[in-house]
Scaffold this motif. Structure first.
Motif: not given
Lengths: 115, 215
Positions: B139-150
């Motif tokens: 979801s957008v509020p989680e931030g745009d770095d999630k695919p890189a972090k997980y």
């Protein structure tokens, strides 16, 4: 903490082998890929906890991490893939296909010698 | 004395997963394992999907949470069958839990079964549940770095849903970065941008679901 379920599975497998061998297990080697996201400290702690009071109590657990590999779509080089620097190590292209991640394996168990 | 094994550690989970997979294939059921962080909107997305598709499809949901049956109650209220698994601390579902849960709904009558995994972007991705496909919601509020972090979680997804897209103008969310990072680990993932709240973009997701059921 998915390490808990992994620890219980390792324990079950070692216990089965120990019954066949008939001596105490001393150490075991497991291997895992990058996407299993196993943390060494948590894995050891989870195993130690699961092993308490069993034939596996006090065993050493070695964890071998197998790197992820990818094949470059441009030059076909197979290289160790770093998610944070995904370029092909040969030609620099960012277009590559990640190869299947290594599975979680129980590689080896060392047992005490029979008396 | 050393004994070499090379034995799969999660073999028991895999055996159960393969029994689940056989069941889904036998009854021509599309089963989707839905993975996201807590609060990404898994339940809201399922509620909206059920509300919009329940006339056309038989949908069942297996809910996984550490505590409470709140989510199963929401699914039941939306008009689908649901069974709640309470993991009591475990951060992911196992194939065996799903195997048992399938007996608690009229699973064989379903066209589509969603397994809503425990909210967590790490642990669930290591456990095959026998699903046909994996859906990851970011979801957008989680931030745009999630695919890189997980990366592992996104690498295993057939579909990535970027939810709460209606909020994008209010937040610093670099969509291009997200799309590029998903592409790096998973060039074949289908990506839908949608909002389960406003309904924006939901039709494309429904079309994809229907395609899965028809093929």
């Amino acid at each position: 903490m998915h390490e808990t379920m992994v620890a219980e599975s390792i324990l079950r497998a070692i216990t089965e082998q120990a019954e066949k061998v008939g001596t105490r297990p001393i150490s075991a080697v497991i291997s895992c890929g990058q996407f299993n996201t196993l943390n060494d400290e948590i894995m050891r702690f989870a195993f130690e906890t699961a092993a308490a009071g069993t034939v596996c109590e006090g065993m050493r657990l070695k964890i071998r991490h197998i790197p992820l590999r990818a094949a470059c779509r441009k030059c076909n080089t197979v290289f160790e893939f770093d998610v944070y620097k995904p370029n092909c190590t040969q030609c620099g292209s960012q277009e590559s296909q990640i190869q299947p991640d290594a599975p979680l394996l129980l590689e080896e168990i060392e047992f005490e010698e029979p008396q | 004395m050393k004994v070499s094994l090379g034995q799969k550690i999660l073999s028991r989970n895999e055996e159960c997963a393969s029994q689940n997979r056989d069941f889904f294939n036998k009854h021509k059921i599309v089963c989707l394992n839905v993975i996201s962080s807590p609060g990404a909107g898994k339940t809201s997305l399922l509620v909206r999907t059920i509300t919009d598709l329940r006339e056309r499809l038989q949908i069942g949901v297996i809910e996984g949470d550490i505590e409470t049956d709140n989510d199963a109650q929401k699914i039941l209220a939306a008009g689908a069958q649901a069974f709640q698994i309470q993991t009591k601390g475990a951060c992911h579902l196992s194939a065996e839990q799903v195997y048992n849960a399938l007996k608690m709904i009229d699973a064989e009558k379903m066209n589509l079964i969603f397994i809503e995994n425990v909210g967590n972007l790490v642990c669930p991705s290591a456990f095959d549940l026998g699903e046909g496909r994996r859906v990851v919601i970011l979801s957008v509020p989680e931030g745009d770095d999630k695919p890189a972090k997980y990366p592992g979680t996104f690498a295993g997804a057939s579909v990535v849903l970027i939810n709460k897209i209606d909020l994008i103008e209010h937040l610093d969310f670099n969509l291009q970065r997200v799309l590029a990072d998903i592409h790096t680990v998973n060039p074949n993932a289908k990506i839908f941008q949608l909002s389960a709240k406003t309904g924006q973009g939901m039709e494309a997701w429904y079309d994809w679901l229907k395609e899965q059921i028809e093929t």
